[in-house]
Each structure stands twice: as structure tokens, then as C-alpha cells.
Enzyme design. Structure first.
Site, PDB file in Angstrom:
ATOM      1  N   ARG A 172       0.835  -1.202   0.000  1.00  0.00           N
ATOM      2  CA  ARG A 172       0.000   0.000   0.000  1.00  0.00           C
ATOM      3  C   ARG A 172       0.866   1.247   0.000  1.00  0.00           C
ATOM      4  NH1 ARG A 172       1.490   3.522   4.372  1.00  0.00           N
ATOM      5  NH2 ARG A 172       1.180   2.508   6.374  1.00  0.00           N
ATOM      6  N   GLU A 271      -6.996   8.110   7.131  1.00  0.00           N
ATOM      7  CA  GLU A 271      -5.853   8.825   7.708  1.00  0.00           C
ATOM      8  C   GLU A 271      -5.155   9.693   6.666  1.00  0.00           C
ATOM      9  OE1 GLU A 271      -1.502   7.879   9.728  1.00  0.00           O
ATOM     10  OE2 GLU A 271      -3.169   6.508  10.128  1.00  0.00           O
ATOM     11  N   ARG A 275      -5.485   5.984   0.350  1.00  0.00           N
ATOM     12  CA  ARG A 275      -4.598   4.841   0.549  1.00  0.00           C
ATOM     13  C   ARG A 275      -4.870   3.894  -0.611  1.00  0.00           C
ATOM     14  NH1 ARG A 275      -2.625   3.762   5.941  1.00  0.00           N
ATOM     15  NH2 ARG A 275      -1.692   5.748   6.589  1.00  0.00           N
ATOM     16  N   CYS A 323       0.841  11.896   8.449  1.00  0.00           N
ATOM     17  CA  CYS A 323       1.786  11.486   9.486  1.00  0.00           C
ATOM     18  C   CYS A 323       3.207  11.532   8.929  1.00  0.00           C
ATOM     19  CB  CYS A 323       1.479  10.074   9.983  1.00  0.00           C
ATOM     20  SG  CYS A 323       2.563   9.542  11.339  1.00  0.00           S
ATOM     21  N   THR A 325       5.756  10.023   9.707  1.00  0.00           N
ATOM     22  CA  THR A 325       6.413   8.718   9.635  1.00  0.00           C
ATOM     23  C   THR A 325       6.194   8.060   8.276  1.00  0.00           C
ATOM     24  OG1 THR A 325       4.529   7.475  10.516  1.00  0.00           O
ATOM     25  CG2 THR A 325       6.087   8.388  12.118  1.00  0.00           C
ATOM     26  N   ARG A 332       4.151   0.542   2.366  1.00  0.00           N
ATOM     27  CA  ARG A 332       4.335  -0.593   3.260  1.00  0.00           C
ATOM     28  C   ARG A 332       4.102  -1.856   2.433  1.00  0.00           C
ATOM     29  NH1 ARG A 332       1.646  -4.007   6.864  1.00  0.00           N
ATOM     30  NH2 ARG A 332       2.943  -4.554   8.658  1.00  0.00           N
ATOM     31  N   ARG A 362       4.936  -7.780  12.594  1.00  0.00           N
ATOM     32  CA  ARG A 362       3.701  -7.500  13.330  1.00  0.00           C
ATOM     33  C   ARG A 362       2.888  -8.775  13.408  1.00  0.00           C
ATOM     34  NH1 ARG A 362       1.154  -2.078  10.425  1.00  0.00           N
ATOM     35  NH2 ARG A 362       2.821  -0.587  10.910  1.00  0.00           N
ATOM     36  N   GLU A 367      -1.082  -3.379  13.474  1.00  0.00           N
ATOM     37  CA  GLU A 367      -0.045  -2.738  14.273  1.00  0.00           C
ATOM     38  C   GLU A 367      -0.255  -2.911  15.768  1.00  0.00           C
ATOM     39  OE1 GLU A 367       2.280   1.556  14.328  1.00  0.00           O
ATOM     40  OE2 GLU A 367       0.388   1.328  13.264  1.00  0.00           O
TER      41      GLU A 367
END
Length: 415
Positions: A172, A271, A275, A323, A325, A332, A362, A367
Site C-alpha cells: 500500500r 488517515e 490509501r 503522518c 512517519t 508498506r 507485526r 499494528e
């Protein structure tokens, strides 16, 4: 009227030939001994011009410095009182976002590692004094680093060992469009406009990407349940997303798209603005990556042709996300794989080994879902400072290494 701050000696006002009648309330507040703030209450002015306010550049005192509950977070380290004084009154142009809103999670919760979100692309520039060093520390990049994107599937070498017990592959990315706020700051009007653009773009998909868009608002119960059963549906209730302002006007303006084969998905206004996800059973990473690249370009082209708006792409930080990060690729790339040998060896040892391979393990529940059984979600650790091809290659090579070592560990533990 021209007014000047003269520190502790008072206010000097210079007047022209016109007559002025005015009443003024003056409050002088010395902050940290660096400057004097002069706040004018009421004034009735006859004649020329107006009054120049000399109050930290904005006419308002800075907001009180917040108590940051996540004391060990990157926010606690990089949001200093001095930076707060300079930045707390700034509102971004695109969505009116503030530093106070950006750090809401670190202020409200005591368990944040990063603790900050951007409300729009402007946030990374307007609050650069906070974001830049925080991003450099988190991603391990230098101040003059530049990001390179590369989605050329032909550059990927090899694939995952076909004997490895891989259940599925999922890759993704996040993508945002210019002219709209990011999820923490996006206005209701912007969110609805973006959803309309995305709906039209997604419903124009062709070939193996062709499918349907399902808005969350007014969703048919049968469709909702099917999306839940497929583990496609994103839901409300995440405390970080709520604190950061991402669930305002929920569920309006949000939706999910998937193709007929359920191997290509797009989340709209969760978010991130979007995505984009490619996935399938088995271990064919190249096929999943190729479909993702095709889908990303199809979305970009359709939205650009309809609106003239393109992806938010920064020379230093790559593709812009809410975000920090996720900056860079926002990618990912992961597999679900059985690792019975590593399970017997110990989860902590698996985590350490993954760290050395630039991977992240994970549980298959996500997560924060914990680990059960012998199946793990293994993905690339990095986002920024590496291209998409490099990250996918890292995941492939790392998973092959873990599988080879797992066979030896199975012998060691008599499995």
C-alpha cells in the site's frame, strides 16, 4: 499613526499634521526578557491611516505553552517553548491548521512516540522549525537529503522463494492531492470535493482495475457486512485519529473502492486523502507491485485531467502524508508468512533479527492487534530515503533470509 515599542521605557507615537482623538489601553508583557508585547484594546482614530500593532508579529500574544503528556515523544523534544512562541499563532493557508492541532495526540496521550500530524502540505513549511528536525531524527536522513521515487517493476530482482509458506502479499501507499487539506485539517467542503473527484476517477478504471466505489455514508448493510468479512472496511473510533481531527463529519466524504477480483483497493479520506492498495493470495510480489504502479498512475491521471490537481510531491520529503512517519514513499510492502522456527526461538529474537534486516514484524491483526500463532506480517521498515523499488527488494530479500533461517531453527527446536 506609527507606533514603536521601546522596551521598558514606554510607547512613542509620532503624529502627522492631522488631529487625532483616541483612547488606548496598553498592556505590556515581557516574555523571557526577549521582547515587549504591546496590545492595544480600543482606539478611535480620526485622520490618517490606522494603528500598527507590535505584538509578536500578529497582534496577539502567543498561546500558553501546552503540557505534553508524552514526555518521551519526538514532540516533547522538538516543540520547545521558544519554537512555540514563534509558531503557535500561525494558521496555514490551505486549511487554517495550527501547531496546537498538530500536536494534539502528544498533549492528550502519554504513549506517543512521534505525536504529530500535518493538516496540509503548508504545515511542513509553516512549522518547519518543528517538523524538519523531527523528521530527520525519525527517518535518519540528513538536512539536505532528497527523495527519489521509482516504481519500475522491471528493476526488482528475483522473488520470494516459492517454497516459503507465504499466505498473501499486500503493498500500500498513501497519496495526497494539492489544493486540499490533509485529513487532520481538511475542511468539510474540501473533503466532499475530493471524494467527488476520487469517485469519478475510480469509476473510470478499466481492465483488471475496474470495480465499484462504496461511500460510507448511507452504505447498504449487506455491502457493509461483506466489506467487514473481507477485512476491507475502515471504521471510526481510533483515539489518535479522533484526537488529531481526522474523524470530523464522520462518515461523510469517506468511501472504499475495490476491483472485481478484490486485488486493488482505494480508501478515500481515512488517515490520508487516499490509501492505494494492491494485494493477492500467494507470494507473487512482482505482480502485486506492478498492479499497484498501474493503479496509482491511473488515479493520478484521471484526477489531474478532471481538475488539474496532482499529487503533493516534495523534493525533500517525497509524497506528502498526514503522518510524518509515512513521508517519502508512504509504502508498506508486506507478506503474511508462517515462521514456526522463529516462534519457538522467541518473538523478541525475531524482532531483533528483523531490525537488522530493515524489516518490521507485526501480528496479522495489525499494528496494535498483538501476535497469535506462527503467522507474522513482515514488512519494510523504512519509508523515506529509499525508493519504492528499493523497499520492495528489501522486503523480498529479507523474507527469503528469514525463511532460510526458520528452517534451521525448526531443526534446532525439533519441529
Amino acid at each position: 499613526v506609527s507606533t514603536q515599542s521601546t522596551g521598558s521605557s514606554g510607547i512613542n507615537a509620532e503624529y502627522g499634521s492631522s488631529q487625532f482623538a483616541f483612547t488606548t489601553f496598553v498592556s505590556r508583557i515581557n516574555m523571557f526578557g526577549k521582547y515587549t508585547k504591546v496590545i492595544y484594546g480600543t482606539a478611535a482614530v480620526a485622520g490618517l491611516g490606522g494603528i500598527l500593532l507590535m505584538a509578536n508579529g500578529s497582534g496577539n500574544a502567543s498561546k500558553p505553552f501546552p503540557k505534553i503528556l508524552s514526555t518521551h515523544s519526538l514532540v516533547a523534544k522538538h516543540v520547545t517553548k521558544d519554537k512555540w512562541e514563534k509558531l503557535s499563532n500561525i494558521k496555514t493557508k490551505t486549511s487554517g491548521f495550527t501547531l496546537e492541532k498538530a500536536i494534539a495526540c502528544a498533549v492528550q496521550f502519554d504513549d506517543q512516540h512521534c505525536g504529530i500530524y500535518a493538516g496540509d502540505g503548508d504545515s511542513y513549511k509553516d512549522f518547519a522549525a518543528v517538523f524538519d528536525p523531527l523528521i530527520q531524527e525519525y527517518h535518519g536522513i540528513s538536512p539536505n537529503a532528497k527523495h527519489t521515487s521509482d516504481m519500475d517493476v522491471s528493476k526488482i530482482r528475483g522473488t520470494i522463494n516459492p517454497l516459503a509458506p507465504v499466505h498473501s502479499v499486500r503493498i500500500r501507499v498513501g497519496r495526497s492531492f494539492n489544493g486540499f487539506g490533509l485529513s487532520p485539517g481538511i475542511t468539510r467542503e474540501q473533503r466532499l470535493e475530493l471524494e467527488k473527484l476520487m469517485k469519478n476517477a475510480l469509476e473510470s478504471m478499466e481492465g483488471n482495475l475496474k470495480g465499484n466505489y462504496y461511500p460510507l455514508l448511507g452504505m447498504d448493510e449487506k455491502i457493509r457486512q461483506q466489506l467487514v468479512d473481507d477485512h476491507f472496511l475502515f471504521v471510526s473510533g481510533d483515539r489518535n485519529l479522533k484526537a488529531a481531527g481526522m474523524e470530523r463529519d464522520w462518515p461523510e466524504g469517506r468511501g472504499i473502492f475495490h476491483n472485481k477480483d478484490k486485488t486493488f483497493l482505494v480508501w478515500v479520506n481515512e488517515e490520508d486523502q487516499t490509501r492505494i492498495i494492491s494485494m493477492q493470495k500467494g507470494g507473487d510480489v512482482r505482480e502485486v507491485f506492478a498492479r499497484l504502479a498501474k493503479g496509482i498512475e491511473a488515479v493520478r491521471t484521471s484526477v489531474f485531467n478532471a481538475s488539474g490537481k496532482d499529487f503533493l510531491l516534495d523534493e525533500k520529503y517525497g509524497y506528502i502524508h498526514s503522518c510524518p512517519t509515512n513521508l517519502g514513499t508512504g509504502m508498506r510492502a508486506s507478506v503474511h508468512i508462517d515462521l514456526p522456527g522463529w516462534t519457538a526461538e522467541g518473538v523478541d529474537k525475531l524482532k531483533a533479527r528483523c531490525e537488522s534486516l530493515n524489516l518490521q514484524p507485526r501480528g496479522t491483526r495489525g499494528e496494535s492487534g498483538g501476535q497469535t500463532g506462527i503467522t507474522y506480517d513482515i514488512s519494510n521498515k523504512h519509508r523515506l530515503g529509499y525508493s519504492e523499488v528499493q523497499l520492495v527488494q528489501c522486503m523480498i530479500d529479507g523474507v527469503n533470509t528469514l525463511y532460510k533461517e526458520d528452517l534451521e531453527l525448526q531443526k534446532k527446536h525439533g519441529l
